[in-house]
Design a protein around this motif. Structure first.
Motif, PDB file in Angstrom:
ATOM      1  N   LEU A   1      13.880  22.167  19.693  1.00 59.52           N
ATOM      2  CA  LEU A   1      13.808  23.171  18.643  1.00 59.52           C
ATOM      3  C   LEU A   1      12.929  24.357  19.039  1.00 59.52           C
ATOM      4  CD1 LEU A   1      13.339  20.840  15.540  1.00 59.52           C
ATOM      5  CD2 LEU A   1      15.459  21.870  16.375  1.00 59.52           C
ATOM      6  N   ALA A   2      12.156  24.197  20.099  1.00 61.64           N
ATOM      7  CA  ALA A   2      11.192  25.219  20.499  1.00 61.64           C
ATOM      8  C   ALA A   2      11.782  26.153  21.557  1.00 61.64           C
ATOM      9  CB  ALA A   2       9.919  24.560  21.024  1.00 61.64           C
ATOM     10  N   THR A   3      12.941  26.723  21.250  1.00 66.34           N
ATOM     11  CA  THR A   3      13.588  27.661  22.171  1.00 66.34           C
ATOM     12  C   THR A   3      14.204  28.815  21.390  1.00 66.34           C
ATOM     13  OG1 THR A   3      15.810  26.674  22.108  1.00 66.34           O
ATOM     14  CG2 THR A   3      14.226  25.704  23.656  1.00 66.34           C
TER      15      THR A   3
ATOM     16  N   PHE B   1       9.869  27.634  24.838  1.00 67.41           N
ATOM     17  CA  PHE B   1      10.335  27.426  26.205  1.00 67.41           C
ATOM     18  C   PHE B   1      11.083  28.665  26.688  1.00 67.41           C
ATOM     19  CE2 PHE B   1       9.981  22.864  25.098  1.00 67.41           C
ATOM     20  CZ  PHE B   1       9.294  22.420  26.220  1.00 67.41           C
ATOM     21  N   GLY B   2      10.776  29.079  27.905  1.00 67.51           N
ATOM     22  CA  GLY B   2      11.464  30.221  28.505  1.00 67.51           C
ATOM     23  C   GLY B   2      10.851  31.560  28.164  1.00 67.51           C
ATOM     24  N   GLU B   3       9.852  31.564  27.268  1.00 68.59           N
ATOM     25  CA  GLU B   3       9.199  32.814  26.910  1.00 68.59           C
ATOM     26  C   GLU B   3       7.896  32.960  27.688  1.00 68.59           C
ATOM     27  OE1 GLU B   3      10.629  33.650  22.358  1.00 68.59           O
ATOM     28  OE2 GLU B   3       8.850  32.407  22.623  1.00 68.59           O
TER      29      GLU B   3
ATOM     30  N   GLY C   1       6.211  30.334  29.134  1.00 66.42           N
ATOM     31  CA  GLY C   1       5.745  29.494  28.042  1.00 66.42           C
ATOM     32  C   GLY C   1       6.212  28.063  28.218  1.00 66.42           C
ATOM     33  N   THR C   2       5.444  27.146  27.671  1.00 69.26           N
ATOM     34  CA  THR C   2       5.766  25.740  27.817  1.00 69.26           C
ATOM     35  C   THR C   2       6.636  25.225  26.684  1.00 69.26           C
ATOM     36  OG1 THR C   2       3.876  25.052  26.516  1.00 69.26           O
ATOM     37  CG2 THR C   2       3.514  25.393  28.861  1.00 69.26           C
ATOM     38  N   GLY C   3       6.675  25.956  25.563  1.00 66.77           N
ATOM     39  CA  GLY C   3       7.367  25.436  24.400  1.00 66.77           C
ATOM     40  C   GLY C   3       6.637  24.255  23.804  1.00 66.77           C
TER      41      GLY C   3
END
Length: 326
Positions: free
Chosen positions: A56-58, A197-199, A322-324
């Protein structure tokens, strides 16, 4: 475990070194807030037991199902804002007030450190904050800091207590029109101001940490309630060691997790609850908890909200992804 000439659990040797230390960095993780009753990111329970919190953290998850993502983060906001800063937060806040050359690098997004009275210029939240919300429209730069509303819209109001039979029921499908929208452009959806994640991590935060670390020798690094394995934050332990710092690890899982980050650099290893240990080991500088509370005053309040209308810019690099985690 590394070879340590002295007893790594000896608080007296730590306290003696603390009293002569000036430039100190603390790296904090979820264990800092454990005594405040907050579950770790991967430990989210209730109706979220059936969901992979990491998925959910994307940004893609938010685009695909903003209702689901907002309900997850709204529940996390409500839990965080209902919690209270514990003695570990207060101890670090007092150390920052007493020592202007001390900074805290926190991976937590719960906002408990600023609510404890931690001076904002000495607090670096590398993963953002649940109390920050920002517009997702590429044409809008709206950001609000220190928003501690329990419900950003009526649809996200705290849910009533669920029975054991429906505690794991699927979240409701909230129409996009009922989710938080930007008050500036009125069309863009708002999103939580946390790093997904990915940021990229906040460029200004990383720059301020780097500038502080380059400003001179570092005497002490406190690794508090974190696995010390999430990058790039984990790299600060080794960097502090290279700058001359001795390392103290405060964690519940020192004996249980042989891969605990930072152990190879450790000079002191204190196993236990951060809320109990930090006030003890920092007492030579911050005083007793009664003195800490007198120093900090009334910390049981939320900071006033602030707004930013300028561009929200981030730098993206492989090292600062970012790790998310939150």
């Amino acid at each position: 475990m590394p070879f340590i000439e002295h007893d790594p659990t000896d608080m007296n040797s730590f306290k003696a070194y603390l009293k002569q230390s000036k430039r100190i960095l603390a790296l904090c993780g979820a264990g800092l807030s454990a005594s405040s009753g907050l579950a770790t990111f991967r430990g989210a329970g209730g109706l979220w037991k059936t969901h992979d919190a990491m998925s959910l953290a994307t940004p893609n998850a938010f685009v695909k199902d903003p209702s689901l993502v907002w309900q997850f983060y709204s529940a996390r906001r409500q839990a965080a804002f209902s919690a209270k800063p514990n003695p570990a937060h207060l101890a670090l806040a007092a150390l920052a007030v007493k020592n202007s050359d001390f900074i805290t690098v926190t991976q937590n997004v719960d906002g408990l450190s600023p609510r404890a009275g931690h001076p904002p210029l000495q607090l670096q939240p590398v993963h953002g904050s649940l109390s920050t919300i920002k517009c997702t429209s590429v044409f809008c730069n709206y950001i609000q800091y220190d928003n501690y509303d329990m419900a950003l819209t009526p649809a996200l109001a705290p849910a009533p207590e669920r029975s054991s039979n429906d505690a794991e029921a699927a979240p409701a499908n909230i129409p996009v029109s009922d989710l938080p929208h930007c008050p500036k452009c009125t069309t863009g959806l708002l999103r939580p101001g946390v790093v997904w994640f990915g940021e990229s991590l906040p460029a200004h935060v990383l720059s301020e940490i780097d500038e502080w670390m380059e400003d001179g020798p570092i005497e002490l690094c406190l690794v508090i309630g974190t696995t010390g394995m999430v990058w790039p934050a984990a790299g600060y332990i080794g960097q502090c060691k290279e700058k001359g710092a001795r390392v103290a690890i405060i964690n519940m899982e020192i004996d249980d997790d042989p891969m605990l980050g930072g152990v190879e650099y450790a000079d002191w290893l204190f196993k236990g609850d951060c809320a109990q240990i930090l006030p003890q080991i920092l007492e030579p500088v911050i005083g007793t908890m009664d003195q800490v509370k007198e120093l900090l005053g009334d910390t049981d309040h939320f900071p006033a909200p602030t707004f930013q209308g300028g561009p929200f810019t981030e730098t993206t690099s492989k090292e600062s992804q970012g790790t998310g985690y939150y």
